[in-house]
Design an enzyme around this catalytic site. Structure first.
Site, PDB file in Angstrom:
ATOM      1  N   ARG A   1       0.834  -1.208   0.000  1.00  0.00           N
ATOM      2  CA  ARG A   1       0.000   0.000   0.000  1.00  0.00           C
ATOM      3  C   ARG A   1       0.870   1.260   0.000  1.00  0.00           C
ATOM      4  O   ARG A   1       0.615   2.207  -0.741  1.00  0.00           O
ATOM      5  CB  ARG A   1      -0.942  -0.009   1.194  1.00  0.00           C
ATOM      6  CG  ARG A   1      -1.893   1.170   1.218  1.00  0.00           C
ATOM      7  CD  ARG A   1      -2.839   1.104   2.412  1.00  0.00           C
ATOM      8  NE  ARG A   1      -3.760   2.205   2.410  1.00  0.00           N
ATOM      9  CZ  ARG A   1      -4.975   2.171   1.908  1.00  0.00           C
ATOM     10  NH1 ARG A   1      -5.439   1.071   1.366  1.00  0.00           N
ATOM     11  NH2 ARG A   1      -5.753   3.238   1.952  1.00  0.00           N
TER      12      ARG A   1
ATOM     13  N   GLU B   1      -1.147  24.927  -4.472  1.00  0.00           N
ATOM     14  CA  GLU B   1      -1.205  24.958  -5.944  1.00  0.00           C
ATOM     15  C   GLU B   1      -1.619  23.602  -6.501  1.00  0.00           C
ATOM     16  O   GLU B   1      -2.430  23.524  -7.437  1.00  0.00           O
ATOM     17  CB  GLU B   1       0.144  25.378  -6.523  1.00  0.00           C
ATOM     18  CG  GLU B   1       0.117  25.564  -8.026  1.00  0.00           C
ATOM     19  CD  GLU B   1      -0.787  26.701  -8.468  1.00  0.00           C
ATOM     20  OE1 GLU B   1      -1.699  26.435  -9.299  1.00  0.00           O
ATOM     21  OE2 GLU B   1      -0.611  27.829  -8.015  1.00  0.00           O
TER      22      GLU B   1
END
Length: 132
Positions: free
Chosen positions: A20, A79
């Protein structure tokens, strides 16, 4: 009667442990690569490559260095989130919608606020180091 579970829509949900972590890391790198194709992120990342090392020169304590570097990193994070919002809105459709505009404007405002915070922290550090 046997019951079969359907394939998960997101295979990441069924992964555990190191698998994972490695897959999540790969997805994160893909996100950074995708962000790099955005002009605003490129400009901010180039500034970060200059400003983060400069934080070690400008800061007079580890706290100042951390704050200077953190504000620059925050701009990059915001951003990327703004770019993600814009991509999701654009996926919905190209037509104009008030809620789409609102989401994009709010993402843009978040970038502006992060830039203002970064500028203010850096201005204060410059003032403290060279003027005060």
């Amino acid at each position: 009667m046997t019951s079969s579970t359907p394939d998960p829509v997101n295979p990441q949900k069924s992964r555990t442990g190191l698998s994972r972590v490695l897959h999540a890391g790969a997805y994160s790198l893909e996100g950074l690569k995708a962000g790099w194709h955005e002009k605003a992120f490129q400009q901010e990342a180039i500034c970060a490559f200059i400003m983060i090392p400069a934080a070690f020169w400008l800061g007079t304590s580890w706290e100042q260095v951390a704050l200077l570097a953190a504000t620059v990193t925050l701009v990059l994070i915001v951003e990327l989130l703004n770019t993600g919002i814009e991509a999701a809105i654009d996926r919905i459709g190209p037509e104009w919608h008030e809620l789409s505009k609102k989401a994009k404007d709010m993402g843009s405002a978040a970038v502006l606020l992060s830039l203002c915070l970064c500028g203010a922290v850096w201005a204060a550090a410059i003032y403290h180091r060279f003027i005060a």
